[in-house]
Design an enzyme around this catalytic site. Structure first.
Site, mmCIF file in Angstrom:
data_model
loop_
_atom_site.group_PDB
_atom_site.id
_atom_site.type_symbol
_atom_site.label_atom_id
_atom_site.label_comp_id
_atom_site.label_asym_id
_atom_site.label_seq_id
_atom_site.Cartn_x
_atom_site.Cartn_y
_atom_site.Cartn_z
ATOM 1 N N GLY A 266 11.531 51.161 -22.304
ATOM 2 C CA GLY A 266 12.048 50.071 -21.434
ATOM 3 C C GLY A 266 11.699 48.676 -21.948
ATOM 4 N N ASP B 115 9.546 58.988 -22.125
ATOM 5 C CA ASP B 115 10.657 58.274 -21.522
ATOM 6 C C ASP B 115 12.021 59.291 -21.345
ATOM 7 O OD1 ASP B 115 11.359 54.713 -21.159
ATOM 8 O OD2 ASP B 115 12.861 56.387 -20.792
ATOM 9 N N LYS C 235 14.283 50.397 -10.975
ATOM 10 C CA LYS C 235 13.941 48.937 -10.463
ATOM 11 C C LYS C 235 15.053 48.215 -9.822
ATOM 12 C CE LYS C 235 14.678 46.829 -15.095
ATOM 13 N NZ LYS C 235 14.268 45.862 -15.728
ATOM 14 N N SER D 240 4.103 45.247 -8.548
ATOM 15 C CA SER D 240 5.166 44.085 -8.557
ATOM 16 C C SER D 240 4.730 43.349 -7.105
ATOM 17 C CB SER D 240 6.458 44.711 -7.887
ATOM 18 O OG SER D 240 7.287 43.838 -7.273
ATOM 19 N N TYR E 264 12.871 50.111 -3.078
ATOM 20 C CA TYR E 264 12.217 50.033 -4.220
ATOM 21 C C TYR E 264 10.787 49.373 -4.058
ATOM 22 C CZ TYR E 264 10.684 47.493 -8.540
ATOM 23 O OH TYR E 264 9.831 47.228 -9.343
ATOM 24 N N LYS F 100 6.369 50.724 -4.609
ATOM 25 C CA LYS F 100 5.405 50.191 -5.068
ATOM 26 C C LYS F 100 4.098 50.238 -4.298
ATOM 27 C CE LYS F 100 7.381 49.196 -8.913
ATOM 28 N NZ LYS F 100 6.965 50.131 -9.884
ATOM 29 N N TYR G 292 3.238 42.314 -10.973
ATOM 30 C CA TYR G 292 3.977 41.522 -11.979
ATOM 31 C C TYR G 292 4.713 40.755 -11.031
ATOM 32 C CZ TYR G 292 3.919 45.688 -15.148
ATOM 33 O OH TYR G 292 3.556 46.638 -15.824
ATOM 34 N N ARG H 56 21.687 35.491 -1.199
ATOM 35 C CA ARG H 56 21.745 36.921 -1.523
ATOM 36 C C ARG H 56 20.951 37.874 -0.540
ATOM 37 N NH1 ARG H 56 19.806 38.988 -7.210
ATOM 38 N NH2 ARG H 56 17.941 38.476 -6.435
HETATM 39 P P1 NAD Z 1 12.885 49.333 -17.821
HETATM 40 O O1 NAD Z 1 14.106 50.146 -16.856
HETATM 41 O O2 NAD Z 1 13.561 48.452 -18.609
HETATM 42 O O3 NAD Z 1 11.894 50.493 -18.017
HETATM 43 C C1 NAD Z 1 11.760 51.435 -17.353
HETATM 44 C C2 NAD Z 1 11.663 52.656 -18.300
HETATM 45 O O4 NAD Z 1 11.490 53.758 -17.428
HETATM 46 C C3 NAD Z 1 13.200 52.828 -18.573
HETATM 47 O O5 NAD Z 1 13.213 53.030 -20.178
HETATM 48 C C4 NAD Z 1 13.605 54.374 -18.011
HETATM 49 O O6 NAD Z 1 14.346 55.055 -19.187
HETATM 50 C C5 NAD Z 1 12.301 55.109 -17.771
HETATM 51 N N1 NAD Z 1 12.244 55.728 -16.734
HETATM 52 C C6 NAD Z 1 12.680 55.738 -15.470
HETATM 53 N N2 NAD Z 1 12.508 56.758 -14.669
HETATM 54 C C7 NAD Z 1 12.073 57.681 -15.458
HETATM 55 C C8 NAD Z 1 11.566 59.107 -15.500
HETATM 56 N N3 NAD Z 1 11.735 59.544 -14.345
HETATM 57 N N4 NAD Z 1 11.127 59.831 -16.517
HETATM 58 C C9 NAD Z 1 10.835 59.227 -17.708
HETATM 59 N N5 NAD Z 1 11.216 57.855 -17.865
HETATM 60 C C10 NAD Z 1 11.695 57.302 -16.725
HETATM 61 O O7 NAD Z 1 12.158 48.582 -16.571
HETATM 62 P P2 NAD Z 1 11.152 47.402 -16.860
HETATM 63 O O8 NAD Z 1 11.560 46.006 -16.453
HETATM 64 O O9 NAD Z 1 10.508 47.627 -18.087
HETATM 65 O O10 NAD Z 1 9.811 47.869 -15.778
HETATM 66 C C11 NAD Z 1 8.911 48.620 -16.017
HETATM 67 C C12 NAD Z 1 7.982 48.723 -14.729
HETATM 68 O O11 NAD Z 1 7.801 47.655 -14.196
HETATM 69 C C13 NAD Z 1 8.687 49.532 -13.519
HETATM 70 O O12 NAD Z 1 8.026 50.355 -12.847
HETATM 71 C C14 NAD Z 1 9.172 48.452 -12.653
HETATM 72 O O13 NAD Z 1 9.347 48.850 -11.347
HETATM 73 C C15 NAD Z 1 8.231 47.361 -12.876
HETATM 74 N N6 NAD Z 1 8.392 46.032 -12.386
HETATM 75 C C16 NAD Z 1 9.499 45.490 -13.268
HETATM 76 C C17 NAD Z 1 9.691 44.261 -12.859
HETATM 77 C C18 NAD Z 1 10.975 43.454 -13.469
HETATM 78 O O14 NAD Z 1 11.194 42.414 -12.934
HETATM 79 N N7 NAD Z 1 11.482 43.947 -14.768
HETATM 80 C C19 NAD Z 1 8.966 43.283 -11.874
HETATM 81 C C20 NAD Z 1 7.789 44.091 -11.328
HETATM 82 C C21 NAD Z 1 7.730 45.521 -11.601
HETATM 83 N N1 UFG Z 2 19.735 34.331 -8.741
HETATM 84 C C1 UFG Z 2 20.507 33.659 -8.726
HETATM 85 N N2 UFG Z 2 21.858 34.085 -9.261
HETATM 86 C C2 UFG Z 2 21.775 35.262 -10.047
HETATM 87 C C3 UFG Z 2 20.792 36.015 -10.195
HETATM 88 C C4 UFG Z 2 19.699 35.498 -9.475
HETATM 89 O O1 UFG Z 2 20.782 32.600 -7.901
HETATM 90 O O2 UFG Z 2 22.832 35.615 -10.698
HETATM 91 C C5 UFG Z 2 18.461 34.087 -8.127
HETATM 92 C C6 UFG Z 2 17.972 35.015 -6.823
HETATM 93 O O3 UFG Z 2 18.654 34.675 -5.738
HETATM 94 C C7 UFG Z 2 16.699 34.642 -6.703
HETATM 95 C C8 UFG Z 2 16.098 34.462 -8.111
HETATM 96 O O4 UFG Z 2 17.346 34.003 -8.883
HETATM 97 O O5 UFG Z 2 16.414 33.597 -5.959
HETATM 98 C C9 UFG Z 2 15.384 35.372 -8.775
HETATM 99 O O6 UFG Z 2 16.124 36.514 -8.800
HETATM 100 P P1 UFG Z 2 15.990 37.853 -9.833
HETATM 101 O O7 UFG Z 2 17.022 38.849 -9.369
HETATM 102 O O8 UFG Z 2 15.906 37.292 -11.177
HETATM 103 O O9 UFG Z 2 14.511 38.164 -9.214
HETATM 104 P P2 UFG Z 2 14.069 38.616 -7.888
HETATM 105 O O10 UFG Z 2 12.923 37.918 -7.557
HETATM 106 O O11 UFG Z 2 14.818 38.996 -6.873
HETATM 107 O O12 UFG Z 2 13.303 40.159 -8.368
HETATM 108 C C10 UFG Z 2 12.703 40.500 -9.497
HETATM 109 C C11 UFG Z 2 12.890 42.047 -9.954
HETATM 110 C C12 UFG Z 2 12.507 42.854 -9.049
HETATM 111 C C13 UFG Z 2 10.828 42.558 -8.934
HETATM 112 C C14 UFG Z 2 10.573 41.314 -8.649
HETATM 113 C C15 UFG Z 2 8.938 40.858 -8.436
HETATM 114 O O13 UFG Z 2 14.314 42.147 -9.779
HETATM 115 O O14 UFG Z 2 12.581 44.191 -9.334
HETATM 116 O O15 UFG Z 2 11.403 40.328 -9.433
HETATM 117 O O16 UFG Z 2 8.703 41.221 -9.800
HETATM 118 F F1 UFG Z 2 10.199 43.354 -8.106
#
Ligand code: NAD
Ligand code: UFG
Length: 340
Positions: A9, A30, A85, A125, A150, A154, A177, A295
């Protein structure tokens, strides 16, 4: 050997690169539900090493039993990224999120117990803080009720890990994060959202690339500096490096059965409009936008106090917002040109 669930991922793949570059042997688990197998080629191109890969569903106990029986006692640590996520989807399909995210964690912790694996890093998160009363948030800021299933997974997962550390030979770190953005400097790995992006930066890069007509900014009537929401955007490579520091801490003098949490952000809050302006300044590409409705579920403002991670993990975000946005744009262009 380090087992990385979710290692193909977005954040997982960047972390695998840092692990390999620092001499770790990596095994990725994965199910490819949100990533592609060719990420392994890209990791190999960047590091000259191909991680071992098992296509398994971490939510499936039997599959995990088989894989861990094969890996045996050579697993020193697990970094658990695998989870779903999409915040909005979790509101529509809460059970799918609780089953996948909580179920997978329980299964993987079961393996730590069975095989005496004592080092564990978890992807948490900043959603666990909900809408905080005061920013920046520290790790002792009260966790509030999560805005989505979601986010709640966490919170629940953090508590499960804490409880296991009390009774198991398990030492664990949850990294909270903030908003990960950006891509590897090679342009070979990055974030590849499925369908229309929900997150801001992929939407910005796809608009700049002409795939989307214009960005909609979700509300400009929030009580912030310019009316748009404020977040703490962290470069994914800095975030990946935080996992290395967490592993080092677990390998060091941390007392057995200790559980710790750290904020991983930059400490700097940026509004949506500031991000759009920074993207235009960093790339010279215009991003047409319009102001839309708020949103549902968005919080007004959150950014991190990272003092604890700076001190205890000896980690600090080094890359700027401009670095992150340029690298996202570089990744978007590379990806589109490869796809033709
Ligand atoms: P991502 O979707 O790119 O990566 C997650 C990976 O996990 C994917 O490759 C998916 O195929 C795999 N996966 C999901 N469920 C599975 C399962 N049951 N078995 C095996 N593989 C599985 O997401 P990411 O952005 O890399 O996020 C990684 C982690 O960080 C997640 O736990 C997510 O919740 C957390 N996180 C992400 C963000 C963000 O904004 N990207 C913010 C805070 C926390
Ligand atoms: N936003 C816009 N237009 C868009 C997309 C987003 O205005 O098309 C705004 C949102 O309203 C928000 C800001 O940009 O105010 C950030 O939005 P994101 O969707 O990029 O991020 P979030 O803070 O909503 O959430 C992200 C991840 C979650 C994670 C969280 C904290 O999507 O999974 O950050 O790590 F948990």
């Amino acid at each position: 050997m380090v087992v990385v669930t979710g290692g193909t991922g977005y954040i997982g793949s960047h972390t695998v690169v840092e692990l390999i570059n620092n001499g770790y042997e990596v095994v990725i688990l994965d199910n490819l539900s949100n990533s592609h197998l060719d990420v392994l080629d890209s990791i190999e191109e960047i590091t000259s090493k191909r991680p071992t890969f098992f296509q398994v569903d971490v939510d499936d106990r039997n599959q995990l039993n088989t894989v861990f029986a094969e890996l045996g006692t050579s697993v020193e640590a697990i970094i658990h990224f695998a989870a779903k996520k999409a915040v909005g989807e979790s509101v529509q399909e809460p059970l799918m999120y609780y089953r996948n995210n909580v179920g997978s964690l329980v299964n993987i912790l079961e393996q730590t117990q069975k095989h005496g694996i004592s080092k564990f890093v978890f992807s948490s998160s900043c959603t666990v803080y909900g809408q905080p009363d005061v920013c920046p948030v520290t790790e002792s800021t009260q966790r509030k009720e999560a805005e989505s299933p979601y986010g709640n997974t966490k919170t629940i997962c953090e508590d499960i890990i804490r409880d296991c550390c009390k009774v198991q030979e398990l030492t664990a770190i949850s990294l909270r994060y903030f908003n990960p953005i950006g891509a590897h400097s090679s342009g070979k790995i990055g974030e590849l959202p499925v369908g229309t992006p929900n997150n801001l930066v992929p939407y910005v890069t796809q608009t700049a690339a002409g795939i989307r007509e214009s960005l909609t900014i979700h509300g400009n009537d929030y009580p912030t500096l310019d009316g748009t929401c404020v977040r703490d955007y962290i470069h994914v490579v800095d975030l990946a490096k935080a996992h290395l520091q967490a592993l080092k801490r677990l390998e060091g003098s941390l007392p057995k059965s200790k559980y710790e949490v750290y904020n991983i952000g930059t400490g700097d809050g940026k509004s949506v409009l500031q991000v759009v302006d920074a993207f235009i300044a960093a790339t010279g590409i215009n991003v047409p936008y319009k102001i839309g409705q708020r949103r549902g579920g968005d919080i007004t403002e959150i950014f991190a106090d990272t003092t604890l991670a700076n001190q205890a993990l000896n980690w600090k975000a080094e890359l700027s917002l401009e670095d992150a946005l340029s690298s996202s744009w570089n990744w978007e262009k590379n990806y589109r040109s490869r796809k033709g």
